[in-house]
Every structure is written in C-alpha cells, then in structure tokens.
Design a protein around this motif. Structure first.
Motif, PDB file in Angstrom:
ATOM      1  N   TYR A   4      63.575  66.495  36.687  1.00 17.35           N
ATOM      2  CA  TYR A   4      64.720  67.730  36.241  1.00 17.35           C
ATOM      3  C   TYR A   4      63.434  68.812  35.727  1.00 17.35           C
ATOM      4  N   LEU A   5      63.888  69.938  36.165  1.00 17.95           N
ATOM      5  CA  LEU A   5      63.069  71.043  35.480  1.00 17.95           C
ATOM      6  C   LEU A   5      63.454  71.507  34.261  1.00 17.95           C
ATOM      7  N   VAL A   6      64.792  71.346  33.789  1.00 20.93           N
ATOM      8  CA  VAL A   6      65.362  72.177  32.785  1.00 20.93           C
ATOM      9  C   VAL A   6      64.457  71.430  31.383  1.00 20.93           C
ATOM     10  N   LEU A   8      61.654  70.135  31.083  1.00 23.53           N
ATOM     11  CA  LEU A   8      60.271  70.279  31.259  1.00 23.53           C
ATOM     12  C   LEU A   8      60.227  71.759  30.667  1.00 23.53           C
ATOM     13  N   VAL A   9      60.754  72.515  31.043  1.00 17.97           N
ATOM     14  CA  VAL A   9      61.009  74.074  30.641  1.00 17.97           C
ATOM     15  C   VAL A   9      60.986  74.063  28.913  1.00 17.97           C
ATOM     16  N   ILE A  10      62.016  73.365  28.685  1.00 21.52           N
ATOM     17  CA  ILE A  10      62.427  73.128  27.194  1.00 21.52           C
ATOM     18  C   ILE A  10      61.350  72.529  26.294  1.00 21.52           C
ATOM     19  N   GLY A  12      58.297  72.643  27.110  1.00 20.67           N
ATOM     20  CA  GLY A  12      57.024  73.882  27.296  1.00 20.67           C
ATOM     21  C   GLY A  12      57.403  74.999  26.093  1.00 20.67           C
ATOM     22  N   ALA A  13      58.499  75.126  26.211  1.00 23.85           N
ATOM     23  CA  ALA A  13      58.763  76.522  25.251  1.00 23.85           C
ATOM     24  C   ALA A  13      58.847  75.955  23.694  1.00 23.85           C
ATOM     25  N   THR A  15      57.119  73.547  22.604  1.00 25.27           N
ATOM     26  CA  THR A  15      55.474  73.182  22.306  1.00 25.27           C
ATOM     27  C   THR A  15      54.684  74.572  22.216  1.00 25.27           C
ATOM     28  N   SER A  16      54.996  75.570  23.028  1.00 25.30           N
ATOM     29  CA  SER A  16      54.216  76.869  23.094  1.00 25.30           C
ATOM     30  C   SER A  16      54.544  77.665  21.648  1.00 25.30           C
ATOM     31  N   THR A  47      62.382  62.192  28.085  1.00 28.51           N
ATOM     32  CA  THR A  47      62.208  62.504  29.548  1.00 28.51           C
ATOM     33  C   THR A  47      61.547  61.628  30.538  1.00 28.51           C
TER      34      THR A  47
END
Length: 156
Positions: A4-6, A8-10, A12-13, A15-16, A47
């Motif tokens: 699931y991409l969502v 992983l994007v969350i 990354g956001a 963490t950054s 995840t």
C-alpha cells in the motif's frame, strides 16, 4: 503481498518532518521531531507486520479471515509507545530545567566545544604528511606507570 502506497508516503513524511525538527536548535522542536520519528517507526513496524487477520488467540475468529495476525508487531509497537513516553518525559524535564537556568529555549553553541574544534583544526593544518609518524609500541605485560595506582605495587 500487496504494498500500500499511502502508509509508505505517511512514513516518509513523518520521518522527514521529524528529522527537520530534530535539526533545529529549539528543544521543544527537537522533542516534537523525536516523537514524529518514533511514530513513523511505529507505523513502519505495523506496515511490515503483515496483513490483518484473526486474533492470535486459539479458537477465536473474526469474520471470514483465514490467517492469524502477527502479535509480535503489535507488542513491539506497544513497547515502543511506552519507551517514547518515557523519553518524552525526560526531554521535557531537560527542557524545563534548561529554561529555568538560562531563560531561553534555544541551544547555544558551547564555547568550549568551539575552542576545542578550532584548536583541532589549527593542529591538523600543521601536520606534515611526509614526516614519519610515531607509532606507539605494542603493550607488553611489563608494568608501567599507568598499570597500577601509586603505592599499590604489591597488590598484583
């Protein structure tokens, strides 16, 4: 296995944003950055833990699930939450103490660290690479001045 991409994007956001806040000089922002990175890691563990399924209790089922959920990821996240709360309380105590002593929340550059850093840079510029460097001899079993406390030579 479906990725699931969502989440992983969350991850990354979070963490950054957490790393950005950790790099600031404000203690409260550092704490918030630490908490954001911790939450990103918890989401990553959840995840990676696999798909949902039946409860990990013998004989219990939920709906039409055929697999059992992995309890390890959930246990690790609960433990990480407790540890994060302890670290947050410790950092808040440090922030409060620092504010009470200095009446500011910004972390200044330590003058002693700046002096040592400047001294190390100056010393490094005078090193001659062509000159033979002194390599210390190997340590032997012979006693030397740092092996024992003074006056305790007979205690070996």
């Amino acid at each position: 296995m479906t990725v699931y991409l969502v989440p992983l994007v969350i991850i990354g956001a979070l963490t950054s944003c957490g790393v950005y806040l950790l790099l600031s000089r404000n203690l409260t922002r550092m704490l918030l950055g630490l908490l954001l990175v911790g939450n990103a890691i918890n989401l990553l563990i959840l995840t990676v833990g696999g798909e949902s399924g039946n409860p990990p209790i013998r004989g219990r089922t939920s709906g039409a699930e055929t697999t059992t959920a992995d309890p390890l990821a959930q246990g690790m996240i609960l433990t990480a939450i407790v540890i994060a709360m302890g670290i947050a309380a410790f950092v808040l105590a440090l922030t409060y103490r620092s504010f009470r002593l200095t009446t500011q929340e910004e972390v200044d550059t330590d003058p002693e660290d700046a002096r040592v850093s400047k001294f190390a840079d100056d010393e490094a510029s005078f090193i001659d690479e062509d000159a033979p460097q002194h390599i210390p001899d190997r340590d032997t079993d012979e006693p030397d001045e740092l092996d024992a406390l003074p006056g305790h030579e007979g205690s070996r």
